[in-house]
Each structure stands twice: as structure tokens, then as C-alpha cells.
Design a protein around this motif. Structure first.
Motif, PDB file in Angstrom:
ATOM      1  N   THR A 262      -9.861  -2.289  -4.500  1.00  0.00           N
ATOM      2  CA  THR A 262      -9.147  -1.929  -3.280  1.00  0.00           C
ATOM      3  C   THR A 262      -7.694  -2.378  -3.371  1.00  0.00           C
ATOM      4  O   THR A 262      -7.302  -3.127  -4.273  1.00  0.00           O
ATOM      5  CB  THR A 262      -9.789  -2.592  -2.049  1.00  0.00           C
ATOM      6  OG1 THR A 262      -9.632  -4.028  -2.157  1.00  0.00           O
ATOM      7  CG2 THR A 262     -11.270  -2.259  -1.951  1.00  0.00           C
ATOM      8  N   VAL A 263      -6.894  -1.927  -2.416  1.00  0.00           N
ATOM      9  CA  VAL A 263      -5.496  -2.356  -2.365  1.00  0.00           C
ATOM     10  C   VAL A 263      -5.414  -3.868  -2.191  1.00  0.00           C
ATOM     11  O   VAL A 263      -4.555  -4.532  -2.789  1.00  0.00           O
ATOM     12  CB  VAL A 263      -4.752  -1.627  -1.229  1.00  0.00           C
ATOM     13  CG1 VAL A 263      -3.342  -2.202  -1.049  1.00  0.00           C
ATOM     14  CG2 VAL A 263      -4.678  -0.129  -1.500  1.00  0.00           C
TER      15      VAL A 263
ATOM     16  N   PHE B 202      -6.631   2.768   4.325  1.00  0.00           N
ATOM     17  CA  PHE B 202      -6.286   2.789   2.901  1.00  0.00           C
ATOM     18  C   PHE B 202      -5.982   1.380   2.402  1.00  0.00           C
ATOM     19  O   PHE B 202      -6.443   0.971   1.328  1.00  0.00           O
ATOM     20  CB  PHE B 202      -5.087   3.713   2.672  1.00  0.00           C
ATOM     21  CG  PHE B 202      -4.683   3.841   1.231  1.00  0.00           C
ATOM     22  CD1 PHE B 202      -5.366   4.698   0.378  1.00  0.00           C
ATOM     23  CD2 PHE B 202      -3.625   3.103   0.719  1.00  0.00           C
ATOM     24  CE1 PHE B 202      -5.013   4.812  -0.965  1.00  0.00           C
ATOM     25  CE2 PHE B 202      -3.256   3.212  -0.617  1.00  0.00           C
ATOM     26  CZ  PHE B 202      -3.955   4.068  -1.458  1.00  0.00           C
ATOM     27  N   ALA B 203      -5.217   0.626   3.172  1.00  0.00           N
ATOM     28  CA  ALA B 203      -4.807  -0.714   2.747  1.00  0.00           C
ATOM     29  C   ALA B 203      -5.965  -1.702   2.730  1.00  0.00           C
ATOM     30  O   ALA B 203      -6.023  -2.593   1.875  1.00  0.00           O
ATOM     31  CB  ALA B 203      -3.698  -1.236   3.660  1.00  0.00           C
TER      32      ALA B 203
ATOM     33  N   ALA C 191       0.822  -1.213   0.000  1.00  0.00           N
ATOM     34  CA  ALA C 191       0.000   0.000   0.000  1.00  0.00           C
ATOM     35  C   ALA C 191       0.853   1.259   0.000  1.00  0.00           C
ATOM     36  O   ALA C 191       0.449   2.296  -0.534  1.00  0.00           O
ATOM     37  CB  ALA C 191      -0.929  -0.005   1.215  1.00  0.00           C
TER      38      ALA C 191
ATOM     39  N   LEU D 109      -2.837   7.666  -1.969  1.00  0.00           N
ATOM     40  CA  LEU D 109      -2.624   7.703  -0.524  1.00  0.00           C
ATOM     41  C   LEU D 109      -2.529   9.140  -0.031  1.00  0.00           C
ATOM     42  O   LEU D 109      -3.074   9.483   1.031  1.00  0.00           O
ATOM     43  CB  LEU D 109      -1.369   6.921  -0.149  1.00  0.00           C
ATOM     44  CG  LEU D 109      -1.033   6.855   1.349  1.00  0.00           C
ATOM     45  CD1 LEU D 109      -2.194   6.264   2.146  1.00  0.00           C
ATOM     46  CD2 LEU D 109       0.237   6.032   1.577  1.00  0.00           C
TER      47      LEU D 109
ATOM     48  N   PHE E  55       0.823   3.653  -5.421  1.00  0.00           N
ATOM     49  CA  PHE E  55      -0.367   4.205  -4.776  1.00  0.00           C
ATOM     50  C   PHE E  55      -0.114   5.573  -4.140  1.00  0.00           C
ATOM     51  O   PHE E  55      -0.967   6.083  -3.412  1.00  0.00           O
ATOM     52  CB  PHE E  55      -0.879   3.250  -3.689  1.00  0.00           C
ATOM     53  CG  PHE E  55      -1.277   1.896  -4.191  1.00  0.00           C
ATOM     54  CD1 PHE E  55      -2.323   1.741  -5.082  1.00  0.00           C
ATOM     55  CD2 PHE E  55      -0.584   0.765  -3.773  1.00  0.00           C
ATOM     56  CE1 PHE E  55      -2.693   0.487  -5.551  1.00  0.00           C
ATOM     57  CE2 PHE E  55      -0.945  -0.490  -4.234  1.00  0.00           C
ATOM     58  CZ  PHE E  55      -1.995  -0.644  -5.126  1.00  0.00           C
TER      59      PHE E  55
END
Length: 376
Positions: free
Chosen positions: A64-65, A53-54, A18, A27, A23
Motif C-alpha cells: 500500500t501507499v 488510495f492513500a 500519494a 491513482l 503513483f
């Protein structure tokens, strides 16, 4: 490998992924949205942002991540893939420590009122200073039958209860999804919603009314007062005051709709669209086209609004959308639902939740006490 060691190693790999340059831009946006100005005051806060976020953040591409990580690492074992997918189910809350059990702590979440047996990849050391009666603000992810602490823990003494209860209540009211992890809470909310809807229809004779914008607050206050009078006859406490943005209060017309699945929704310029669906030739006028297009494409407008417009006269609805979409063969009865699913996918992907949120008796009493202490 021991499941805890496996989880720790996998989480470290996911976080590194992440934080990789691929990213960086998204981020940075996540930090900016969480903390305007980009100033993050401490490591705990930064850890929470990165963890969200991760595990949960929707990238610009819609995935998503975790989704990207799974695609980038096809050699992961079935157990590792299952663990990662499970981590999308994050529990956020304010937790009261009920006790310890070997290398785990037993936590009662003030938000959903469920109990969690939580462990840490740091083992017992992570909970060395944790005592029964204390409070934790943290994030948990599934770990088999237990839960794993994800990101940092914020620890508070038992005396902080009075400060944390209203914060937990605010989180619960703003994020019903967190509360409705508890199926009993969801069942209670649906019962409350059905009762409130009956009162709304009894007052207005229908599940929605259309009023000038300056009548929205008086109408909703009258509805809330009726609910309070029936729940507590003789109580003279006024209903909570409502505030709405100027665009609502200044609108020519607003539909106040009591949706059976979610509760009260407001639809601006609804009266104008009622004119359009009564007289489809109005679609040739720019204002009517623009407003209907905003209803159809707007991510914050429920498909229920368009159903309310189309259902009184499906033939007229067919003509309206034929002209709007430039599709002569469009038929609302045949194609309307598919149209809504295409433009309102978010509303169909997951069940819509009530906006009425039942909170615990302790929260209710504490909030009532604070209201009585607030100077007028």
C-alpha cells in the motif's frame, strides 16, 4: 507535539506522497475504477478517492501507499509509525450524530451499529454546523482512544434518514467486513449461518449438491422458502428473487455448496471435475486441465472447492495433481494444503466472513416497507 497536530501533519505528508508522480498511473486507474469515464463531480468525491488510495488501495506490487511511505521515511518516530499503521484500519459508514463532547462528535454508525468519538484536525470548527440527529457520510481512522475524520464530510439533515437507511443497508449487505467490525454482529451471523447450514443439509443430505445451471435458481429459491417458512410459519411472502449471470444459468453443471465459514458458494463445471477426480487419466484432455487450472489459480474460487473434489479419493487427487503440476512425488495428503496456501493466499491471510449479514431492526423494517411499496 500535540497528537492532533502530529496526525494532521502526518496525514498531509502522506497525501502529498500519494499524489506524487510515482503513483500517478495507479491513482488514475483508481479514479477510473471509482468513476468510469474519469469524471469526478466534486471535491468531496475526489477527496474520498484519494483518501482510499492513500490508506487502503493495494498497489500492483501488493503493498500500500502507507507501506511505501514507511520505507521511504525511515526516520519517523515509533509513535508516527504506529499511527500510520493504525490508519490502515479505516471505518466507512453512515453516521448518526448522537451529540458533541468538547472538540469531538459522538457518532453512531448505521452500518456496524457501533459508537465512535470522532475528532478533526480542524478542531471544533469542523463540526460547527453539525447538530444532534444529523447524519454524516465520512471515513474515520484510529487516533488513540478516539477516531479522526479522514477526508471530507458529507452532512445531511435529520430528515434524510429515510433516504440514508436503505443506502446504509445496501453497503452493509455488499460489504460484510464493515458490519463485522462489531463482534456481536459477527457472532449473530455465525449462529444464523450454522442454522441455515443445518437446513441445507437436511434438505439435500449433504453440504453440497451438483445440478444443471438452469436448476440453480429453483433450488436456491426452494432453500430460501424453507428458511422463511421456519422463521415465520404461515407467512405467504415469497422469497426475494435471485438473479445470476448467464454463465451460471447456462453451465452444464454447478455445485451449490454451503460452506460452514461463509455460506452459499457456486462452482461452475464442477461435475466435469468430479469426473476427472474419479478418472485421473482425463487430465490428459485439454478441457479438464484448463478447468482445474482455473479452479486452482482463480482468485474468486475458494480452496474449499478443490477440497471437495480431492477428499473423496486422496489417492486419485494425488495422481491428478502429479500430472497437472508435472511433479511425480506430489501427494495430496502431504502437499495439498501447501498447494492451496500458495495459490489461494488471500483466503488464508484473513478469516473468511459469513455472507449472511444481520442488519438492524430499523433497516429491516425500512427495507420491508420499501418492498411493499414497489409495484409488481
Amino acid at each position: 507535539m500535540d497528537v492532533m497536530k502530529q496526525a494532521g501533519a502526518l496525514k498531509e505528508r502522506l497525501v502529498d506522497f500519494a499524489l506524487s508522480p510515482r503513483f500517478a498511473r495507479e491513482l488514475d486507474k483508481a479514479f477510473e475504477q471509482s468513476h468510469p469515464g474519469g469524471l469526478v463531480e466534486n471535491e468531496v468525491t475526489a477527496s474520498m478517492v484519494v483518501d482510499h488510495f492513500a490508506l487502503q488501495h493495494r498497489l500492483a506490487s501488493g503493498d500500500t501507499v502507507i507501506d511505501r511511505f514507511l520505507r521511504a521515511h525511515p526516520g519517523l518516530s515509533p509513535q508516527e509509525r504506529s499511527m500510520l499503521l493504525g490508519w490502515k484500519d479505516v471505518v466507512e459508514g453512515f453516521f448518526e450524530v448522537q451529540g458533541k463532547d468538547r472538540d469531538a462528535v459522538i457518532l453512531l454508525n448505521l452500518v456496524d451499529e457501533l459508537t465512535y468519538r470522532a475528532r478533526s484536525n480542524m478542531g471544533k470548527a469542523a463540526f460547527r454546523t453539525v447538530e444532534k440527529g444529523m447524519f454524516l457520510i465520512c471515513r474515520l481512522v484510529p487516533l488513540g482512544e478516539d477516531w479522526l475524520v479522514s477526508a471530507h464530510i458529507s452532512l445531511f439533515p435529520a430528515e434524510a434518514r429515510a433516504q440514508l437507511l436503505p443506502q446504509a443497508a445496501e453497503v452493509a449487505l455488499r460489504n460484510p467486513k464493515l458490519v463485522f467490525r462489531n463482534p456481536e454482529k459477527l457472532a449473530t451471523a455465525r449462529r444464523m449461518l450454522a442454522e441455515q447450514r443445518e437446513v441445507f443439509i437436511e434438505l439435500h443430505g449433504a453440504e453440497y449438491i451438483v445440478v444443471p445451471g438452469d436448476q440453480v435458481i429453483p433450488r436456491l429459491n426452494a432453500f430460501m422458502q424453507t428458511l422463511m417458512d421456519r422463521a415465520q410459519p404461515g407467512d405467504t411472502t415469497p422469497p426475494p428473487s435471485s438473479t445470476y449471470p448467464d454463465e451460471v444459468l447456462d453451465a452444464d453443471t454447478v455445485a451449490i455448496h454451503f460452506d460452514p465459514e461463509t455460506g452459499i458458494s457456486l462452482y461452475l463445471d464442477f461435475g466435469l471435475l468430479q469426473e476427472l477426480f474419479t478418472n485421473p487419466s482425463l487430465i490428459n484432455r485439454r478441457r479438464y486441465r484448463e478447468i482445474l487450472t482455473s479452479y486452482l489459480r482463480g482468485d474468486d474460487i475458494s480452496p474449499a472447492a478443490i477440497r471437495l473434489l480431492a477428499e473423496p479419493d486422496p489417492d486419485n487427487a494425488s495422481v491428478v495433481f502429479q500430472k497437472l503440476l508435472k511433479k511425480k512425488g506430489f501427494s495430496w495428503p502431504e502437499h495439498g494444503e501447501a498447494l492451496l496456501r500458495r495459490h489461494k493466499a488471500r483466503y488464508f491471510e484473513t478469516p473468511q466472513l459469513p455472507t449472511t449479514v444481520p442488519v438492524s431492526a430499523a433497516m429491516t423494517e425500512h427495507l420491508r416497507t420499501l418492498d411493499h411499496q414497489t409495484p409488481i
